[in-house]
Design a protein around this motif. Structure first.
Motif, PDB file in Angstrom:
ATOM      1  N   ASN A  71      -6.532  12.000  -2.361  1.00 57.72           N
ATOM      2  CA  ASN A  71      -7.287  10.650  -1.640  1.00 57.72           C
ATOM      3  C   ASN A  71      -6.389  10.115  -0.655  1.00 57.72           C
ATOM      4  O   ASN A  71      -6.828   9.620   0.146  1.00 57.72           O
ATOM      5  N   LEU A  72      -4.980  10.272  -0.777  1.00 56.66           N
ATOM      6  CA  LEU A  72      -4.173   9.692   0.291  1.00 56.66           C
ATOM      7  C   LEU A  72      -4.199  10.421   1.439  1.00 56.66           C
ATOM      8  O   LEU A  72      -3.973   9.714   2.598  1.00 56.66           O
ATOM      9  N   ALA A  73      -4.540  11.605   1.361  1.00 57.48           N
ATOM     10  CA  ALA A  73      -4.505  12.458   2.828  1.00 57.48           C
ATOM     11  C   ALA A  73      -5.798  12.165   3.586  1.00 57.48           C
ATOM     12  O   ALA A  73      -5.664  12.266   4.763  1.00 57.48           O
ATOM     13  N   ALA A  74      -6.746  11.629   2.713  1.00 61.18           N
ATOM     14  CA  ALA A  74      -7.985  11.442   3.432  1.00 61.18           C
ATOM     15  C   ALA A  74      -8.052   9.784   3.724  1.00 61.18           C
ATOM     16  O   ALA A  74      -9.212   9.688   4.422  1.00 61.18           O
ATOM     17  N   ALA A  75      -7.217   9.136   3.553  1.00 61.74           N
ATOM     18  CA  ALA A  75      -7.183   7.742   3.485  1.00 61.74           C
ATOM     19  C   ALA A  75      -7.168   7.528   5.211  1.00 61.74           C
ATOM     20  O   ALA A  75      -6.590   7.867   5.757  1.00 61.74           O
ATOM     21  N   PRO A  76      -8.100   6.334   5.510  1.00 61.45           N
ATOM     22  CA  PRO A  76      -7.935   5.840   6.865  1.00 61.45           C
ATOM     23  C   PRO A  76      -6.840   5.045   7.232  1.00 61.45           C
ATOM     24  O   PRO A  76      -6.325   4.348   6.419  1.00 61.45           O
ATOM     25  N   LEU A  77      -6.295   5.157   8.118  1.00 59.71           N
ATOM     26  CA  LEU A  77      -4.778   4.630   8.458  1.00 59.71           C
ATOM     27  C   LEU A  77      -5.128   3.063   8.398  1.00 59.71           C
ATOM     28  O   LEU A  77      -3.898   2.503   7.750  1.00 59.71           O
ATOM     29  N   PRO A  78      -5.932   2.520   9.126  1.00 58.94           N
ATOM     30  CA  PRO A  78      -6.032   1.130   8.935  1.00 58.94           C
ATOM     31  C   PRO A  78      -5.940   0.457   7.746  1.00 58.94           C
ATOM     32  O   PRO A  78      -5.383  -0.525   6.987  1.00 58.94           O
ATOM     33  N   GLY A  79      -6.843   1.320   6.873  1.00 57.34           N
ATOM     34  CA  GLY A  79      -6.673   0.555   5.340  1.00 57.34           C
ATOM     35  C   GLY A  79      -5.498   0.840   4.743  1.00 57.34           C
ATOM     36  O   GLY A  79      -4.974  -0.089   3.993  1.00 57.34           O
ATOM     37  N   LEU A  80      -4.724   1.845   5.191  1.00 66.29           N
ATOM     38  CA  LEU A  80      -3.358   2.140   4.552  1.00 66.29           C
ATOM     39  C   LEU A  80      -2.295   0.983   5.033  1.00 66.29           C
ATOM     40  O   LEU A  80      -1.500   0.483   4.246  1.00 66.29           O
ATOM     41  N   GLU A  81      -2.566   0.936   6.289  1.00 62.53           N
ATOM     42  CA  GLU A  81      -1.452  -0.131   6.772  1.00 62.53           C
ATOM     43  C   GLU A  81      -1.788  -1.341   6.232  1.00 62.53           C
ATOM     44  O   GLU A  81      -0.619  -2.022   5.976  1.00 62.53           O
ATOM     45  N   THR A  82      -2.888  -1.946   5.791  1.00 61.68           N
ATOM     46  CA  THR A  82      -3.433  -3.110   5.343  1.00 61.68           C
ATOM     47  C   THR A  82      -2.479  -3.260   3.976  1.00 61.68           C
ATOM     48  O   THR A  82      -1.830  -4.390   3.697  1.00 61.68           O
ATOM     49  N   ILE A  83      -2.531  -2.339   3.319  1.00 57.75           N
ATOM     50  CA  ILE A  83      -1.904  -2.349   1.932  1.00 57.75           C
ATOM     51  C   ILE A  83      -0.447  -2.203   1.769  1.00 57.75           C
ATOM     52  O   ILE A  83       0.033  -3.068   1.077  1.00 57.75           O
ATOM     53  N   ILE A  84       0.321  -1.636   2.659  1.00 57.46           N
ATOM     54  CA  ILE A  84       1.436  -1.420   2.662  1.00 57.46           C
ATOM     55  C   ILE A  84       2.291  -2.377   3.562  1.00 57.46           C
ATOM     56  O   ILE A  84       3.564  -2.365   3.821  1.00 57.46           O
ATOM     57  N   ARG A  85       1.714  -3.238   4.552  1.00 56.01           N
ATOM     58  CA  ARG A  85       1.926  -4.065   5.561  1.00 56.01           C
ATOM     59  C   ARG A  85       3.473  -4.668   5.360  1.00 56.01           C
ATOM     60  O   ARG A  85       4.247  -4.653   6.109  1.00 56.01           O
ATOM     61  N   SER A  86       3.580  -5.159   3.945  1.00 54.19           N
ATOM     62  CA  SER A  86       4.725  -5.981   3.661  1.00 54.19           C
ATOM     63  C   SER A  86       5.901  -5.178   3.388  1.00 54.19           C
ATOM     64  O   SER A  86       7.196  -5.729   3.248  1.00 54.19           O
ATOM     65  N   THR A  87       5.786  -3.834   3.509  1.00 51.55           N
ATOM     66  CA  THR A  87       6.941  -3.188   3.169  1.00 51.55           C
ATOM     67  C   THR A  87       7.724  -2.746   4.542  1.00 51.55           C
ATOM     68  O   THR A  87       8.731  -2.436   4.610  1.00 51.55           O
ATOM     69  N   GLY A  88       7.270  -3.305   5.742  1.00 53.76           N
ATOM     70  CA  GLY A  88       7.859  -3.222   6.832  1.00 53.76           C
ATOM     71  C   GLY A  88       7.683  -1.840   7.566  1.00 53.76           C
ATOM     72  O   GLY A  88       7.540  -0.961   6.913  1.00 53.76           O
ATOM     73  N   PHE A  89       7.706  -1.679   9.008  1.00 52.40           N
ATOM     74  CA  PHE A  89       7.450  -0.438   9.391  1.00 52.40           C
ATOM     75  C   PHE A  89       6.243   0.302   9.115  1.00 52.40           C
ATOM     76  O   PHE A  89       6.066   1.354   8.774  1.00 52.40           O
ATOM     77  N   TYR A  90       5.030  -0.566   8.826  1.00 52.56           N
ATOM     78  CA  TYR A  90       4.134  -0.233   8.020  1.00 52.56           C
ATOM     79  C   TYR A  90       3.266   0.949   8.700  1.00 52.56           C
ATOM     80  O   TYR A  90       2.743   1.970   7.928  1.00 52.56           O
TER      81      TYR A  90
END
Length: 216
Positions: A69-88
């Motif tokens: 599932n994570l391999a198929a994830a669109p990058l914009p969606g991933l970036e939104t979820i992990i944004r607060s970890t920095g260097f997202y």
């Protein structure tokens, strides 16, 4: 083993014995339920606190519960979820690419070999050792900033290179003690042997420590 290594090994085990009583039940500070989750969380923890990563991963793994599932994830969606970890942006690419490699090369399961895990995009030996030690019971030397700092101050390793630090500590720490040594030293680096102002007067292992800049 030469005399110097024998002496270092003896001192390291004496230090570990004390730290085991100071921190009787150290655990990873990242939340996870399986090897895949710990691998991804450890990648996200680079230059970010474990606490902040733990705020992000529940939504991440609810949305993308496994490598496929994570391999198929669109990058914009991933970036939104992990944004607060920095260097997202870089981290989103890293966890997506690592997941894709797990699917393509290892059938969707995290490999149990440290070398194979370290070959995954964005992973490296520190992350591989963390997962190997905590999920697969493989002897692990987890060279994070805390272990690196404490090992240097204790003169157990004076290298600045994480891979060399790992090799040097593996030479003086028995295999069955390596994962525990890493965890206990990590805790000591967090709570006593801090980077800017180590709490030397409160330190339980100060008599084993040749660090010249002890705090009063």
């Amino acid at each position: 083993m030469d005399t110097s290594k024998e002496e270092k090994s003896k001192r390291a085990l004496e230090i570990l014995s004390i730290l085991e009583s100071v921190y009787p039940d150290p655990k990873p500070l990242l939340d996870y339920t399986n090897a895949f989750e710990l691998l991804i969380a450890t990648i996200l923890a680079a230059q970010c606190t474990d606490g902040q990563v733990n705020k992000v991963t529940p939504a991440l793994f609810k949305t993308y519960p496994d490598a496929r599932n994570l391999a198929a994830a669109p990058l914009p969606g991933l970036e939104t979820i992990i944004r607060s970890t920095g260097f997202y942006r870089n981290k989103a690419k890293a966890i997506k690419n690592a997941s894709a490699a797990i699917v393509e090369r290892f059938g969707g399961e995290v490999p149990q070999s440290i070398d194979e895990m370290a070959s995954l995009p964005g992973c490296g030996r520190k992350t591989a050792n963390v997962v190997a030690g905590h999920c697969f019971g493989i002897p692990a030397i987890m060279v994070d900033t805390h272990l690196k700092r404490v090992a240097d101050r204790l003169s157990l390793s004076t290298s600045a290179n994480p891979d060399r630090i790992e090799r040097e500590l593996r030479e003086i720490i028995p295999e069955e003690k390596q994962t525990g040594f890493s965890l206990h030293v990590n805790y000591h680096g967090r709570y006593r042997c801090k980077a800017k102002k180590p709490l030397c007067p409160e330190c339980e292992i100060t008599r084993f420590c040749p660090y010249p800049n002890k705090t009063a």
